[in-house]
Design an enzyme around this catalytic site. Sequence first.
Site, short mmCIF file in Angstrom:
data_model
loop_
_atom_site.label_atom_id
_atom_site.label_comp_id
_atom_site.label_asym_id
_atom_site.label_seq_id
_atom_site.Cartn_x
_atom_site.Cartn_y
_atom_site.Cartn_z
N ASP A 83 -0.03 5.21 0.95
CA ASP A 83 -1.00 6.06 1.75
C ASP A 83 -0.81 5.17 3.51
O ASP A 83 -1.44 4.85 3.43
CB ASP A 83 -1.87 6.50 1.16
CG ASP A 83 -1.59 7.28 -0.18
OD1 ASP A 83 -0.60 8.02 0.14
OD2 ASP A 83 -2.22 7.71 -0.48
N ASP A 115 1.13 -1.16 0.04
CA ASP A 115 -0.20 -0.06 -0.13
C ASP A 115 0.71 1.50 0.49
O ASP A 115 2.22 1.17 0.28
CB ASP A 115 -0.84 0.00 1.61
CG ASP A 115 -1.72 1.45 0.93
OD1 ASP A 115 -2.30 1.76 0.67
OD2 ASP A 115 -1.43 1.62 2.60
#
Length: 188
Positions: free
Chosen positions: A12, A10
């Site tokens: 953020d 991922d």
Amino acid sequence: MNKKKAIFLDRDGTINIDKGYLYKKEDFEFEIDAIKALKRLSDLGYTLIIVTNQSGIGRGYYTKTDLDILNNHMCKILLKEQIKIEKIYHCPHHPTKGIGKFKMECECRKPNPGMIVEGIKEFNIDKKNSYMVGDKISDVLAGISAGVNAILLGNKNEIRLEKEIKDKISIFENLNEFSMELYNKEKK
């Protein structure tokens, strides 16, 4: 052709500080020790692939060009440290808040596994020896659905996990802690 091991990441909240709908490169900040962690994972021979929900595009907050500029900025910094991000997959959709063609149910928006599945196919990834690492439950659900090892960052998320999910994942405080654990495991 030999299958590769990969770390699906991922963006953020995992690689960079999550500031909510981040799209300006001047607002981009790496999480503490994220560069060190990515270097360690890269040195272990993992293909690094980012899979990121970016509904800010679908909501009209920023454009794909804005996203590309930010991602290129991040990748340039990492390349200076000999860290190559092989590919960045993004999902611009949102099932209820997307605008126009972006308002839809899709297979790519996490917790759906579409971006990971695409990366597995495109880069000939060995699922058994690969990981999905993220700071949200949707990240680990996508990893579980795609058949890779799921890693949840940030112990604050643990309290919201159902037992059957807890049994299928590992939890670490941050990306650096996970990378050190993997390094120690592989160097034994």
